[in-house]
Design a protein around this motif. Structure first.
Motif, short mmCIF file in Angstrom:
data_model
loop_
_atom_site.label_atom_id
_atom_site.label_comp_id
_atom_site.label_asym_id
_atom_site.label_seq_id
_atom_site.Cartn_x
_atom_site.Cartn_y
_atom_site.Cartn_z
N UNK A 51 -5.48 -6.70 -9.89
CA UNK A 51 -6.23 -5.61 -9.28
C UNK A 51 -5.77 -4.24 -9.74
N UNK A 52 -6.69 -3.31 -9.76
CA UNK A 52 -6.40 -1.89 -9.99
C UNK A 52 -7.16 -1.04 -8.98
N UNK A 53 -7.35 -1.62 -7.78
CA UNK A 53 -8.14 -0.96 -6.75
C UNK A 53 -7.45 -1.02 -5.40
N UNK A 54 -7.46 0.09 -4.68
CA UNK A 54 -7.03 0.13 -3.29
C UNK A 54 -8.28 0.24 -2.44
N UNK A 55 -8.35 -0.49 -1.34
CA UNK A 55 -9.54 -0.51 -0.50
C UNK A 55 -9.26 0.09 0.87
N UNK A 56 -10.27 0.74 1.44
CA UNK A 56 -10.16 1.33 2.76
C UNK A 56 -9.92 0.23 3.79
N UNK A 57 -8.90 0.41 4.61
CA UNK A 57 -8.58 -0.51 5.68
C UNK A 57 -7.75 0.27 6.70
N UNK A 58 -8.24 0.42 7.93
CA UNK A 58 -7.48 1.20 8.92
C UNK A 58 -6.07 0.67 9.13
N UNK A 154 -8.44 8.83 4.55
CA UNK A 154 -7.30 8.52 3.68
C UNK A 154 -7.23 7.03 3.37
N UNK A 155 -7.02 6.73 2.10
CA UNK A 155 -6.79 5.36 1.65
C UNK A 155 -5.38 5.32 1.06
N UNK A 156 -4.41 4.71 1.78
CA UNK A 156 -3.05 4.65 1.26
C UNK A 156 -2.87 3.48 0.29
N UNK A 157 -1.85 3.57 -0.53
CA UNK A 157 -1.55 2.48 -1.44
C UNK A 157 -0.18 2.66 -2.05
N UNK A 158 0.31 1.60 -2.65
CA UNK A 158 1.58 1.64 -3.36
C UNK A 158 1.33 1.16 -4.78
#
Length: 167
Positions: A51-58, A154-158
């Protein structure tokens, strides 16, 4: 063989993969595959759904987001999927965005998706080019999207950087 069972179990729980299917829509230029080190220090082929995608998730706000893995030398586009955001589902549009965090990475300009990208429909996400970083380092990122009503989501990711495979 055990790795296959673990991957199958993680996929069943919805924790594995997350990218587009081989040759499927949103896979520009075909499928890319990498070698992955395993627990026994042998090498196996990475799944085509790397994957190269971060998805919105509360819930991602509490866990600092999903981790995406990249090699030190990778210079690629990454997506932030907002299609599950209630405001987007209600008809609002994304007018812009910014990346917060990621000190030590080279982060390009954030833009609203003009065309489909890794199973994100045009207009329902943001894309940014990210390069640099040091292997063995986890970078915390957040994409703050501005919506047509002026509110922000906001969509957080690492982003976990691993050493290049030839070093």
């Amino acid at each position: 063989m055990v790795g296959g069972w673990i991957n199958a179990f993680l996929n069943l729980l919805g924790l594995g993969g997350g990218g587009s299917a081989p040759g499927g829509p949103g896979t520009p230029g075909g499928v890319f595959r990498r070698a992955l080190p395993t627990w026994d220090r042998s090498i196996e082929r990475a799944p085509s759904t790397w994957s190269r995608t971060w998805r919105y998730d509360p819930m991602a706000l509490a866990t600092e987001g999903v981790a995406v893995v990249a090699a030190e030398s990778d210079d690629r586009d990454y997506g932030f999927d907002l299609s599950r955001c209630p405001e987007i589902r209600a008809g609002l549009t994304i007018t812009g965005g910014a990346i917060l965090g990621g000190s030590g990475l080279t982060i390009g300009a954030v833009s609203v998706l003009a065309e489909d990208f890794d199973d994100i429909l045009a207009g329902e996400g943001l894309v940014v080019r990210i390069s640099g970083g040091t292997g063995g380092t986890t970078y915390k990122l957040a994409c703050r999207a501005t919506l047509s009503n002026g509110r922000k989501v906001t969509v957080p990711g690492r982003l976990v950087k691993v050493r290049d495979y030839d070093s």
